[in-house]
Design a protein around this motif. Structure first.
Motif, PDB file in Angstrom:
ATOM      1  N   ASP A 166       0.820  -1.215   0.000  1.00 51.67           N
ATOM      2  CA  ASP A 166       0.000   0.000   0.000  1.00 51.67           C
ATOM      3  C   ASP A 166       0.849   1.258   0.000  1.00 51.67           C
TER       4      ASP A 166
ATOM      5  N   GLN B 274       1.625   0.186  -4.785  1.00 50.14           N
ATOM      6  CA  GLN B 274       0.402   0.567  -5.507  1.00 50.14           C
ATOM      7  C   GLN B 274       0.294   2.091  -5.629  1.00 50.14           C
ATOM      8  N   ARG B 275      -0.226   2.540  -6.752  1.00 48.83           N
ATOM      9  CA  ARG B 275      -0.449   3.966  -6.984  1.00 48.83           C
ATOM     10  C   ARG B 275      -1.852   4.187  -7.588  1.00 48.83           C
ATOM     11  N   GLU B 276      -2.819   3.461  -7.015  1.00 48.84           N
ATOM     12  CA  GLU B 276      -4.213   3.566  -7.444  1.00 48.84           C
ATOM     13  C   GLU B 276      -5.077   4.265  -6.401  1.00 48.84           C
ATOM     14  N   ASN B 277      -4.648   4.234  -5.154  1.00 48.06           N
ATOM     15  CA  ASN B 277      -5.500   4.730  -4.069  1.00 48.06           C
ATOM     16  C   ASN B 277      -4.663   5.564  -3.110  1.00 48.06           C
ATOM     17  N   GLN B 278      -4.888   6.890  -3.089  1.00 50.60           N
ATOM     18  CA  GLN B 278      -4.075   7.775  -2.254  1.00 50.60           C
ATOM     19  C   GLN B 278      -4.356   7.602  -0.765  1.00 50.60           C
TER      20      GLN B 278
END
Length: 583
Positions: free
Chosen positions: A41, A45-49
């Motif tokens: 996390d 991953q760079r989908e959900n700040q």
């Protein structure tokens, strides 16, 4: 006593090596997985700040969000209905429990409401007639006289599981009330109560060998009938849609209607061991279409050998678009019933193919009447008095001209009507609430002198007898119910009917998921469905007795009253509606 002391002593010293090992292993596994998720996390991953800033903890947000809808009914206030007590009444009535309440509802009733006037001298319930029949299409060759003023509203086999449709069919047969097929066509499951006989030439069958039958009997003896039937079907039925076949335990064979059989082998009259079925024709023409998707007169004739009347669906309260069935529900069986490709989204056209104008729609109704020799009506949602006036004026024109090309009944779905799958933006913004819509229809038809030619069916959020009695007072001849019948069949209101988001109805009622469906108790739920209907009729009789009326036919809007949120009371509900419906 000594053994108990010794046992508690061991607990105090944690003398459980296996348990301690498992606990330690679980803690180690939890820590390892948490570290991996944290690293993923935070750094990968760079989908959900949110998860970048709050790894691990941020995931709790999505966990609780996933629980919101399923747990809402247990811990949240009832917002959609007046009170949870009304929901509980449905469940209790279905399960034959006492439906009496103590003191008052658990939540305050809404301030503005239509209610009814009690009489100075009331009647006993026994004094009220138990004749709740309604006759549709008095001027048609084969009028349809129901045995109840209530019926199950349109719910397609496909949106509902095969087991759910069978339960509703058996419940309707036991309860002696009509059932609407929905736009998904007349499927095999509506024949659940129809006894197979070898004299019926309109069935196609699969029958096992002596060995297969022996296997069935042995498994049934050692395990149970459900498992035995499943194994036997696997051995016997060679079809892409095996679940489209019903099973006859006595003959030990599987059967379904052969719609390719010649018309003359189909029964001339609806078999006595089937419920009263209302066939709904949607814009997709499912069940009455040819290979090109056009209307097929011969197929329609065959279908109407088992149905009492036809309802053309133009719209419903929560869905002004064509019917929607997501790919997860379009099984091989549903594809077979509807004549479409399996496992693809099935969205019906918005526009009914024979209704580019009201004149064309009415002409098509006349055509259906001529073919079926049975009543034909239309289901609509009213958005304005002017819009319905077009229907009423055209009905008067056709009646005056001596034509029968007009609806024998109009089903009015209120703007808060439900749907298992509908665009959210339409659910509560299109159409008028049922009380106002019904008042408009009743007034317009009476003003033009054609009210006796057209029956009115009302549908929207009816759970309990008091919900229905108001609609009867406003002019409804018959009330179609969907939500409450769903609850009586076991629906827990988890709101996963559509099958979207990868989740399915948890009780197997509104899904094609075979694992969920396998646990659905058809016979038990059929009895519950019939019981709910019985309690609705009983409640109506009780309310009529308090109003001093010995028959439902004597109920009019003169028996109603309206109270607004400011405490203002309208003894004449016409005054309320005239103020509420401003040009």
């Amino acid at each position: 006593m000594e053994e108990l002391v010794e046992f508690t002593h061991k607990i105090g010293h944690f003398n459980f090596p296996i348990m301690m090992f498992l606990m330690k292993a679980f803690i180690v596994l939890f820590v390892v997985v948490s570290v991996i998720i944290y690293i993923y996390d935070k750094y990968i991953q760079r989908e959900n700040q949110l998860l970048i800033n709050y790894p691990l903890i941020g995931r709790l947000r999505y966990f609780f969000y996933a629980l919101r809808d399923p747990m809402r009914q247990y811990f949240g206030d009832e917002k959609f209905y007046e009170s949870f007590d009304k929901v509980k009444w449905v469940y209790d009535s279905a399960e034959r429990k006492s439906a009496y309440a103590s003191f008052s509802p658990g939540q305050p009733q809404k301030g503005a409401r239509l209610s009814f006037k009690n009489a100075n001298c009331v009647l006993n319930t026994e004094d009220v007639s138990d004749d709740f029949s309604v006759t549709f299409g008095e001027h048609s060759a084969n009028p349809f006289t129901t045995r109840s003023v209530f019926g199950r509203s349109a719910m397609s086999d496909g949106a509902i599981s095969p087991e759910g449709t069978r339960a509703f069919t058996k419940g309707a047969y036991l309860g002696k009330f009509p059932i609407n097929t929905g736009e998904g066509s007349l499927t095999s499951n509506f024949f659940y109560t129809h006894k197979y006989t070898r004299e019926c030439k309109f069935f196609e069958t699969f029958e096992g060998t002596f060995f297969a039958k022996a296997v069935y009997k042995i498994i049934k003896l050692l395990i149970n009938g459900a498992i035995a039937q499943k194994v036997y079907k696997h051995m016997v039925v060679y079809s892409k849609a095996p679940d489209s076949y019903l099973f006859d335990k006595d003959e030990m064979l599987f059967y379904r209607v052969n719609w390719d059989a010649p018309l003359d082998v189909f029964p001339k009259n609806v078999p006595d061991d089937m419920p009263d079925i209302i066939f709904q024709m949607g814009s997709g023409l499912y069940g009455v279409r040819d290979e090109n998707g056009d209307f097929c007169e011969t197929r329609y004739q065959k279908t109407m050998r088992f149905c009492k009347m036809t309802e053309i669906k133009m719209a419903q309260g929560a869905k002004q678009t064509g019917g929607k069935l997501l790919a997860s529900k379009v099984s091989e069986e549903i594809a077979y019933y509807r004549g479409v490709k399996a496992h693809e989204n099935l969205f019906s056209p918005n526009q009914f193919p024979y209704a580019h104008t009201l004149e064309e729609l009415f002409d098509f109704m006349g055509r259906l009447k001529k073919i079926s020799q049975k009543p034909v009506g239309v289901k609509i949602v009213i958005s304005s008095a002017a819009a319905f006036d077009e229907y009423a004026q055209l009905i008067k024109t056709r009646v005056d001209a001596g034509s029968d090309a007009y609806p024998d009944f109009i089903t009015i779905d209120g703007g808060e009507g439900g749907s298992g799958a509908a665009p959210l933006e339409m659910m509560m913004t299109v159409g008028m609430t049922i009380a106002k819509a019904l008042f408009i229809a009743q007034s317009a038809l009476e003003r033009l002198g054609v009210r006796e030619r057209v029956k009115l069916i009302a549908s929207e959020k009816v759970l309990t007898p008091d919900d229905a009695i108001v609609l009867f007072g406003l002019g409804a001849d018959y009330v179609a119910i969907a939500r409450a019948f769903m609850m009586s069949a076991g629906c827990i209101r988890a709101r996963e009917c559509s099958g979207a988001h990868g989740r399915a109805c948890p009780v197997g009622l509104a899904t094609q998921d075979k694992k969920k469906r396998a646990s659905f108790l058809v016979e038990k739920k059929a009895r519950n469905i019939a019981s709910y209907h019985t309690q609705m009729l009983s409640g109506i009789r009780g309310l009529l007795a308090v109003m001093g009326l010995d028959s439902l036919k004597k109920l009019t809007k003169e028996n109603l009253i309206f109270k607004d949120t400011a405490g203002k009371t309208y003894m004449d509900v016409d005054c309320y509606f005239k103020e509420a419906l401003v040009d």
